[in-house]
Design a protein around this motif. Sequence first.
Motif, PDB file in Angstrom:
ATOM      1  N   LEU A   1     -24.055 -25.416  30.111  1.00 41.08           N
ATOM      2  CA  LEU A   1     -25.275 -24.823  30.667  1.00 41.08           C
ATOM      3  C   LEU A   1     -25.004 -23.357  30.934  1.00 41.08           C
ATOM      4  O   LEU A   1     -23.991 -23.005  31.543  1.00 41.08           O
ATOM      5  CB  LEU A   1     -25.682 -25.524  31.970  1.00 41.08           C
ATOM      6  CG  LEU A   1     -26.956 -24.988  32.629  1.00 41.08           C
ATOM      7  CD1 LEU A   1     -28.173 -25.230  31.745  1.00 41.08           C
ATOM      8  CD2 LEU A   1     -27.161 -25.612  34.004  1.00 41.08           C
ATOM      9  N   VAL A   2     -25.897 -22.486  30.458  1.00 41.48           N
ATOM     10  CA  VAL A   2     -25.722 -21.039  30.605  1.00 41.48           C
ATOM     11  C   VAL A   2     -26.838 -20.478  31.475  1.00 41.48           C
ATOM     12  O   VAL A   2     -28.020 -20.743  31.238  1.00 41.48           O
ATOM     13  CB  VAL A   2     -25.718 -20.340  29.233  1.00 41.48           C
ATOM     14  CG1 VAL A   2     -25.508 -18.835  29.418  1.00 41.48           C
ATOM     15  CG2 VAL A   2     -24.645 -20.930  28.332  1.00 41.48           C
TER      16      VAL A   2
ATOM     17  N   LYS B   1     -30.211 -21.990  29.685  1.00 42.82           N
ATOM     18  CA  LYS B   1     -30.187 -22.584  28.349  1.00 42.82           C
ATOM     19  C   LYS B   1     -29.096 -23.656  28.289  1.00 42.82           C
ATOM     20  O   LYS B   1     -27.981 -23.444  28.761  1.00 42.82           O
ATOM     21  CB  LYS B   1     -29.897 -21.528  27.283  1.00 42.82           C
ATOM     22  CG  LYS B   1     -30.968 -20.438  27.144  1.00 42.82           C
ATOM     23  CD  LYS B   1     -32.197 -20.945  26.433  1.00 42.82           C
ATOM     24  CE  LYS B   1     -33.221 -19.807  26.236  1.00 42.82           C
ATOM     25  NZ  LYS B   1     -34.416 -20.267  25.521  1.00 42.82           N
ATOM     26  N   VAL B   2     -29.444 -24.769  27.683  1.00 38.91           N
ATOM     27  CA  VAL B   2     -28.456 -25.804  27.386  1.00 38.91           C
ATOM     28  C   VAL B   2     -27.889 -25.505  26.008  1.00 38.91           C
ATOM     29  O   VAL B   2     -28.645 -25.295  25.053  1.00 38.91           O
ATOM     30  CB  VAL B   2     -29.093 -27.213  27.400  1.00 38.91           C
ATOM     31  CG1 VAL B   2     -28.074 -28.264  26.948  1.00 38.91           C
ATOM     32  CG2 VAL B   2     -29.613 -27.537  28.789  1.00 38.91           C
TER      33      VAL B   2
ATOM     34  N   GLU C   1     -25.705 -24.443  19.714  1.00 42.18           N
ATOM     35  CA  GLU C   1     -27.156 -24.412  19.523  1.00 42.18           C
ATOM     36  C   GLU C   1     -27.848 -24.452  20.879  1.00 42.18           C
ATOM     37  O   GLU C   1     -27.507 -25.269  21.741  1.00 42.18           O
ATOM     38  CB  GLU C   1     -27.614 -25.586  18.661  1.00 42.18           C
ATOM     39  CG  GLU C   1     -27.041 -25.583  17.243  1.00 42.18           C
ATOM     40  CD  GLU C   1     -27.542 -24.384  16.430  1.00 42.18           C
ATOM     41  OE1 GLU C   1     -28.716 -24.013  16.616  1.00 42.18           O
ATOM     42  OE2 GLU C   1     -26.775 -23.846  15.636  1.00 42.18           O
ATOM     43  N   ALA C   2     -28.848 -23.578  21.051  1.00 38.96           N
ATOM     44  CA  ALA C   2     -29.492 -23.435  22.360  1.00 38.96           C
ATOM     45  C   ALA C   2     -30.804 -24.199  22.447  1.00 38.96           C
ATOM     46  O   ALA C   2     -31.542 -24.314  21.472  1.00 38.96           O
ATOM     47  CB  ALA C   2     -29.746 -21.954  22.651  1.00 38.96           C
ATOM     48  N   GLU C   3     -31.075 -24.716  23.638  1.00 42.53           N
ATOM     49  CA  GLU C   3     -32.380 -25.303  23.943  1.00 42.53           C
ATOM     50  C   GLU C   3     -32.683 -25.009  25.408  1.00 42.53           C
ATOM     51  O   GLU C   3     -31.783 -24.776  26.208  1.00 42.53           O
ATOM     52  CB  GLU C   3     -32.388 -26.812  23.688  1.00 42.53           C
ATOM     53  CG  GLU C   3     -31.391 -27.594  24.528  1.00 42.53           C
ATOM     54  CD  GLU C   3     -31.324 -29.060  24.148  1.00 42.53           C
ATOM     55  OE1 GLU C   3     -31.798 -29.886  24.943  1.00 42.53           O
ATOM     56  OE2 GLU C   3     -30.802 -29.369  23.057  1.00 42.53           O
ATOM     57  N   ASP C   4     -33.959 -24.982  25.761  1.00 40.29           N
ATOM     58  CA  ASP C   4     -34.342 -24.687  27.138  1.00 40.29           C
ATOM     59  C   ASP C   4     -33.872 -25.797  28.084  1.00 40.29           C
ATOM     60  O   ASP C   4     -33.953 -26.984  27.753  1.00 40.29           O
ATOM     61  CB  ASP C   4     -35.863 -24.552  27.254  1.00 40.29           C
ATOM     62  CG  ASP C   4     -36.386 -23.311  26.562  1.00 40.29           C
ATOM     63  OD1 ASP C   4     -35.603 -22.361  26.392  1.00 40.29           O
ATOM     64  OD2 ASP C   4     -37.568 -23.303  26.175  1.00 40.29           O
ATOM     65  N   TYR C   5     -33.398 -25.387  29.260  1.00 41.81           N
ATOM     66  CA  TYR C   5     -33.103 -26.349  30.316  1.00 41.81           C
ATOM     67  C   TYR C   5     -34.397 -26.617  31.066  1.00 41.81           C
ATOM     68  O   TYR C   5     -35.039 -25.701  31.571  1.00 41.81           O
ATOM     69  CB  TYR C   5     -32.043 -25.788  31.267  1.00 41.81           C
ATOM     70  CG  TYR C   5     -31.817 -26.661  32.492  1.00 41.81           C
ATOM     71  CD1 TYR C   5     -31.100 -27.853  32.385  1.00 41.81           C
ATOM     72  CD2 TYR C   5     -32.331 -26.304  33.733  1.00 41.81           C
ATOM     73  CE1 TYR C   5     -30.901 -28.662  33.495  1.00 41.81           C
ATOM     74  CE2 TYR C   5     -32.132 -27.103  34.849  1.00 41.81           C
ATOM     75  CZ  TYR C   5     -31.419 -28.285  34.721  1.00 41.81           C
ATOM     76  OH  TYR C   5     -31.231 -29.090  35.822  1.00 41.81           O
ATOM     77  N   LYS C   6     -34.819 -27.888  31.141  1.00 40.97           N
ATOM     78  CA  LYS C   6     -36.135 -28.221  31.674  1.00 40.97           C
ATOM     79  C   LYS C   6     -36.091 -28.896  33.043  1.00 40.97           C
ATOM     80  O   LYS C   6     -37.134 -29.266  33.574  1.00 40.97           O
ATOM     81  CB  LYS C   6     -36.880 -29.120  30.683  1.00 40.97           C
ATOM     82  CG  LYS C   6     -37.134 -28.434  29.338  1.00 40.97           C
ATOM     83  CD  LYS C   6     -37.849 -29.352  28.362  1.00 40.97           C
ATOM     84  CE  LYS C   6     -38.084 -28.651  27.036  1.00 40.97           C
ATOM     85  NZ  LYS C   6     -38.754 -29.524  26.046  1.00 40.97           N
ATOM     86  N   GLY C   7     -34.901 -29.086  33.589  1.00 44.72           N
ATOM     87  CA  GLY C   7     -34.804 -29.743  34.885  1.00 44.72           C
ATOM     88  C   GLY C   7     -34.939 -28.782  36.047  1.00 44.72           C
ATOM     89  O   GLY C   7     -35.032 -27.561  35.879  1.00 44.72           O
ATOM     90  N   ARG C   8     -34.951 -29.331  37.242  1.00 45.35           N
ATOM     91  CA  ARG C   8     -34.975 -28.505  38.447  1.00 45.35           C
ATOM     92  C   ARG C   8     -33.623 -27.851  38.649  1.00 45.35           C
ATOM     93  O   ARG C   8     -32.589 -28.404  38.269  1.00 45.35           O
ATOM     94  CB  ARG C   8     -35.338 -29.345  39.662  1.00 45.35           C
ATOM     95  CG  ARG C   8     -36.769 -29.845  39.664  1.00 45.35           C
ATOM     96  CD  ARG C   8     -37.175 -30.369  41.024  1.00 45.35           C
ATOM     97  NE  ARG C   8     -36.319 -31.463  41.466  1.00 45.35           N
ATOM     98  CZ  ARG C   8     -36.453 -32.079  42.634  1.00 45.35           C
ATOM     99  NH1 ARG C   8     -37.389 -31.699  43.482  1.00 45.35           N
ATOM    100  NH2 ARG C   8     -35.649 -33.081  42.966  1.00 45.35           N
TER     101      ARG C   8
END
Length: 498
Positions: free
Chosen positions: A39-40, A97-98, A103-110
């Motif tokens: 996690l970045v 970003k996860v 490969e990056a994807e949005d972090y969607k958690g709290r």
Amino acid sequence: MKLLLCLTSFSISLVFASDVLYYSNKDFAENIPTHDLALVEFFAPWCADCTMLDPLYEDAARILKDNDPPVPLIKVDCTVDTATCVQYGAQHYPTFKVMRNGEAEDYKGRVTAADIVKNLKYMAGPASKELKTVEDVEAFLAHDDYSVIGFFRNEKSDLAKIYRKVADPLKLEVLFAHTTEQAIRDKYNYNNDIVLFQPKIYQNEFEEPIRKYDGEASTQKITEWIKKQRLGLCAERTTENSEKFPKPLFVVYYDVNFFLNKEDTIYWRNRVLKVAKKFQDAGIDVNFAISHHHIWVHELGTFGLTEEQNGKPVFVPRDKPVVTARDTRGRKYVMPDEFSEDNLEKFVNDVLQEKIENYLKSDPIPLSNDEPVKVVVARNFDEIVNNEEKDVLIEFYAPWCAHCTTMEPKYKELAERLKDEKDLIIAKMDATTNELPKPYEYSKFPIIYFSAKGKKKNPKLYTDILEIDDLIKFIAKESTNELKGYTRRGIMRKKTEL
């Protein structure tokens, strides 16, 4: 005295050990692909939110470094390592970003330590946990999350293979486990079945707490079933799962908290469940949810249910819940009557049968609208701006905006110059007292759009200088038909050409 002098002869700095990794432009490119999962946080030192999150991020990093497998938490300073931040679209701070194998994807958690740990553990672990004993099953079900267990004769069965495909993309929404143990299958009396378990805290008399899938062995069908069962007759709607609820959707707002306000939470939810059950039994496709009123203050404001206090929207709790709805077209409704089962049932029927007027934040429609600049409000927006017979230039303004005040005489003169263009409307709307429909939006004032005939769903935003001649050039270029008084380049025609 000598000790004091000695101490003051040196600069002393305290260095605190951190479990968060800090990457620069070079480090990031080299090291991020070496992590299966990370996690970045892209941050800026001056960002107050980033500073507030620092201890939470440190706590999560400390826990996740000992996870099996370890999950590193990383930070990138966007005031220094700008290139990396730009590459990953970090335009505001903090941005999370996860990273999966680079490969990056949005972090969607709290963004709390507990939620970061929970979400990253789920991502790092297998999609489905293997259960070996009855005690494993009991421990797996001893929490407040919805769970799905696959009871299979062997892991190579077709249903088991499909189950794994279903579990992977849904594992952040539902906990998945599987077993092939005969003792477990005998204990729970399932054999090659997929079963959803509702946590005890959400159980009620209106729906079964344990539900077995009995449809075809299809990835799509099983996925759809789990998503629907996860919401049930009336689930708690949060900022994390709000997009999961289909429309038409009826939301009941009150002090929802299954832990700190359990008695009232269950009491009011049961009233909603009773109504929801009636519609389910009647075969009517409608969805219900409960939400905490303080969490959804902004949303309640879009339904006209908040008031201003010290310049901020505030929801003043009522003795009974308030109810809103959105139909399949996205139109909004507010239940006008005090909450009761009968009133909720009537409200649902009125919305479904279009017997109630939808809520729209709007000024009254002007009694007279004969000036060159037409006044648009939310309730006549479709009639004027989305009129397929006309091109429309519309300005969204705010009464308190100094730029709008400066623009007003120019805009009037523009309308006067073009008042003979029969296929063109020059209009304005107060964006502070009227709801803007999609896709119109604003980030500052004034904002000007051109809505051409046949292109009403894709209006063109004006981004040039706010001067009359520049606006005329824009209109002349974008207009469906050539303006009678101007060329396509916005140059005034000679009288002999008219």
